[in-house]
Design an enzyme around this catalytic site. Sequence first.
Site, short mmCIF file in Angstrom:
data_model
loop_
_atom_site.label_atom_id
_atom_site.label_comp_id
_atom_site.label_asym_id
_atom_site.label_seq_id
_atom_site.Cartn_x
_atom_site.Cartn_y
_atom_site.Cartn_z
N LYS A 12 0.84 -1.22 0.00
CA LYS A 12 0.00 0.00 0.00
C LYS A 12 0.87 1.26 0.00
O LYS A 12 0.66 2.16 -0.80
CB LYS A 12 -0.91 0.00 1.22
CG LYS A 12 -1.51 1.35 1.53
CD LYS A 12 -2.26 1.33 2.84
CE LYS A 12 -2.57 2.71 3.35
NZ LYS A 12 -1.42 3.43 3.88
N ASN A 13 1.85 1.31 0.90
CA ASN A 13 2.61 2.56 1.03
C ASN A 13 3.53 2.82 -0.15
O ASN A 13 4.01 3.93 -0.32
CB ASN A 13 3.40 2.57 2.35
CG ASN A 13 2.49 2.86 3.54
OD1 ASN A 13 1.31 3.20 3.36
ND2 ASN A 13 3.03 2.73 4.74
N ARG A 19 -4.08 10.23 3.21
CA ARG A 19 -2.83 10.80 3.69
C ARG A 19 -1.86 11.01 2.51
O ARG A 19 -1.22 12.05 2.38
CB ARG A 19 -2.20 9.83 4.71
CG ARG A 19 -0.84 10.22 5.21
CD ARG A 19 -0.92 11.41 6.13
NE ARG A 19 0.40 11.88 6.53
CZ ARG A 19 0.62 13.09 7.01
NH1 ARG A 19 -0.37 13.93 7.15
NH2 ARG A 19 1.82 13.44 7.37
N CYS A 42 -5.28 8.49 8.40
CA CYS A 42 -5.58 7.99 9.74
C CYS A 42 -5.21 9.02 10.80
O CYS A 42 -4.22 9.73 10.67
CB CYS A 42 -4.79 6.71 9.99
SG CYS A 42 -5.43 5.31 9.08
N ARG A 83 0.13 15.13 12.42
CA ARG A 83 0.91 14.63 11.29
C ARG A 83 1.29 15.81 10.39
O ARG A 83 0.72 16.02 9.33
CB ARG A 83 0.13 13.57 10.51
CG ARG A 83 -0.19 12.37 11.35
CD ARG A 83 -0.91 11.31 10.55
NE ARG A 83 -0.01 10.51 9.74
CZ ARG A 83 -0.40 9.44 9.05
NH1 ARG A 83 -1.65 9.06 9.06
NH2 ARG A 83 0.47 8.75 8.34
N PRO A 84 2.28 16.60 10.83
CA PRO A 84 2.64 17.80 10.08
C PRO A 84 3.31 17.47 8.74
O PRO A 84 3.78 16.35 8.53
CB PRO A 84 3.64 18.50 11.00
CG PRO A 84 4.17 17.44 11.90
CD PRO A 84 3.12 16.38 12.00
N ASP A 131 5.58 19.93 7.47
CA ASP A 131 6.54 21.04 7.36
C ASP A 131 7.82 20.65 6.61
O ASP A 131 8.39 21.45 5.87
CB ASP A 131 6.89 21.57 8.77
CG ASP A 131 7.36 20.46 9.69
OD1 ASP A 131 6.66 19.44 9.80
OD2 ASP A 131 8.44 20.61 10.29
N ASP A 156 3.78 0.86 11.95
CA ASP A 156 2.57 0.27 11.37
C ASP A 156 2.32 -1.17 11.84
O ASP A 156 1.25 -1.71 11.61
CB ASP A 156 2.67 0.27 9.84
CG ASP A 156 2.44 1.66 9.26
OD1 ASP A 156 2.06 2.56 10.01
OD2 ASP A 156 2.65 1.83 8.05
N ARG A 171 -9.25 0.29 3.37
CA ARG A 171 -8.33 1.23 2.73
C ARG A 171 -6.99 0.59 2.46
O ARG A 171 -6.27 1.00 1.55
CB ARG A 171 -8.08 2.43 3.66
CG ARG A 171 -9.11 3.53 3.60
CD ARG A 171 -8.59 4.72 4.35
NE ARG A 171 -7.20 4.96 4.03
CZ ARG A 171 -6.30 5.51 4.83
NH1 ARG A 171 -6.66 5.91 6.02
NH2 ARG A 171 -5.06 5.67 4.45
C1 UD1 Z 1 4.43 6.92 6.32
C2 UD1 Z 1 3.45 5.80 6.12
C3 UD1 Z 1 2.79 5.40 7.42
C4 UD1 Z 1 3.85 5.11 8.48
C5 UD1 Z 1 4.86 6.25 8.59
C6 UD1 Z 1 6.03 5.94 9.50
C7 UD1 Z 1 2.67 6.19 3.87
C8 UD1 Z 1 1.55 6.62 2.98
N1 UD1 Z 1 2.44 6.24 5.18
O1 UD1 Z 1 3.68 8.04 6.78
O2 UD1 Z 1 2.00 4.25 7.19
O3 UD1 Z 1 3.22 4.92 9.72
O4 UD1 Z 1 5.41 6.55 7.29
O5 UD1 Z 1 6.70 4.82 9.06
O6 UD1 Z 1 3.72 5.78 3.42
N2 UD1 Z 1 6.96 14.55 10.52
C9 UD1 Z 1 7.10 15.90 10.78
N3 UD1 Z 1 7.07 16.76 9.71
C10 UD1 Z 1 6.90 16.34 8.43
C11 UD1 Z 1 6.77 14.96 8.18
C12 UD1 Z 1 6.80 14.08 9.25
O7 UD1 Z 1 7.24 16.31 11.92
O8 UD1 Z 1 6.88 17.18 7.52
C13 UD1 Z 1 7.01 13.58 11.66
C14 UD1 Z 1 5.70 12.83 11.81
O9 UD1 Z 1 4.77 13.53 12.61
C15 UD1 Z 1 6.15 11.54 12.45
C16 UD1 Z 1 7.54 11.31 11.83
O10 UD1 Z 1 7.95 12.58 11.35
O11 UD1 Z 1 6.30 11.68 13.85
C17 UD1 Z 1 7.59 10.32 10.71
O12 UD1 Z 1 6.57 10.58 9.79
P1 UD1 Z 1 6.66 10.16 8.25
O13 UD1 Z 1 7.75 9.17 8.06
O14 UD1 Z 1 6.68 11.38 7.41
O15 UD1 Z 1 5.25 9.44 8.04
P2 UD1 Z 1 4.35 9.47 6.77
O16 UD1 Z 1 5.19 9.59 5.53
O17 UD1 Z 1 3.23 10.44 6.91
#
Ligand code: UD1
Length: 424
Positions: A22-23, A92, A116, A121-122, A124, A306, A398
């Site tokens: 999926k991811n 997402r 989810c 889930r920022p 930035d 996950d 999903r």
């Molecule tokens: C992806 C996966 C999700 C998985 C997660 C962590 C997809 C579609 N989703 O989510 O299933 O649980 O990786 O392995 O692939 N963060 C910030 N700022 C940002 C981006 C992230 O602070 O701009 C923080 C997040 O809040 C979190 C951490 O960084 O604490 C890791 O998040 P990230 O690896 O970006 O997760 P996703 O890509 O959203």
Amino acid sequence: MRKIVINGGKRLRGEVTISGAKNSVVALIPAIILAEEPVILDGVPDISDVESLKDIMEMMGAKIKHEGETLEIDPRGIKSMPMPYGKINSLRASYYFMGSLLGRFGEARVGLPGGCDLGPRPIDLHIKGFEALGAKVEYEDGAMHLKANHQGTKGAYIFMDLVSVGATINVMLAAVKAKGKTVIENAAREPEIIDVATLLNNMGAKIRGAGTNEIRIEGVEHLSGTRHMVIPDRIEAGTYISLAAAIGDGVKIDNVIYEHLESFIAKLQEMGVEMTIREDSIYVYPSQTLKMVDIKTYHYPGFATDLQQPITPLLLTSIGYGKIQDTIYEKRINHVPELARMGANIEVKSNTIYMQGPNELTGTDVVATDLRAGASLVLAGLIASGETTIHNIEFILRGYSDIIEKLQGLGADIRIVEGKASQI
Ligand code: UD1
């Protein structure tokens, strides 16, 4: 509202085949926007996130053929237009349209992503990456507007403050056609990132170092068509392995890449789960007495956040005290009250989940609050005695391909029933 109804307590046996990740696929589909010819994906999972992405791509002008697990996308008619809100908000991974539209058109207007609820889930880091590549980013009417100058994005050195899967892939998408060289330092190393880089390289991109913490990209002008097989879903695999260890009488899980699951498998071995690991399958033997373990989630190759929720029902069958700390999403704890209502000795204190086992779970009405919490409840329902009814199952559909059929194939008594809106 549809519900899943499970008659639990039945031993499971047989074989189950893992679908495409999926991811990966949620990034691979938007990545195709960058191509100037049709791209074919094989091994596409049958999940509602794929349907949503297909709808969005079609609205933007892509032509799509979907037969079984093969998805052919012709991106030639795509125009950069404001993203429709409804679909975008429920997904997402819709943030990948920011990177791919910016990379192809030098401009993107995309509603803020949903997905989810795992706490904050920022995005930035995504935004900082796009800005480093020369885009101006503004927030207008609930949407992000990204715009590079008339020459498009330009290569840059980007140090990620945090390790982020989404930001790493998004910057890669925006940088493959940028002028000059981009370096992403402190990049995430998940297998899905390698999968996206492999697709892009087969389309003609020049990405080196995907899977390490330094990714180097040499911008190219054109990307062509290709055919690509999606990697197996390591989270789906871990979910079925947990289930097999909890109530299996011998279950073979096919289409697994063991290297993607090393930290997870190590935990199961620590618990006492017996497995035979082959090149692309894992056989799980019926478990004897299992020992409780502690889990701390971390970035790849650490224990995946996950898989924290799906493994919890297995931990509850084991003996002793244990705790789970999710260092990636500390609020990923919504499965806990539901498991407690099924009779589990489990609670949350200061964002840490504490458990004592073994537990005898009993079926009841529970609510899935997110995808992996939903998976956790499906496993708990299969382990529990009596009937479990799971509400809000759209979350589960999903991300788990043919979950009902796959579980029925292993001998589970599980079905989807149409019902009235949830009473609880
Ligand atoms: C992806 C996966 C999700 C998985 C997660 C962590 C997809 C579609 N989703 O989510 O299933 O649980 O990786 O392995 O692939 N963060 C910030 N700022 C940002 C981006 C992230 O602070 O701009 C923080 C997040 O809040 C979190 C951490 O960084 O604490 C890791 O998040 P990230 O690896 O970006 O997760 P996703 O890509 O959203």
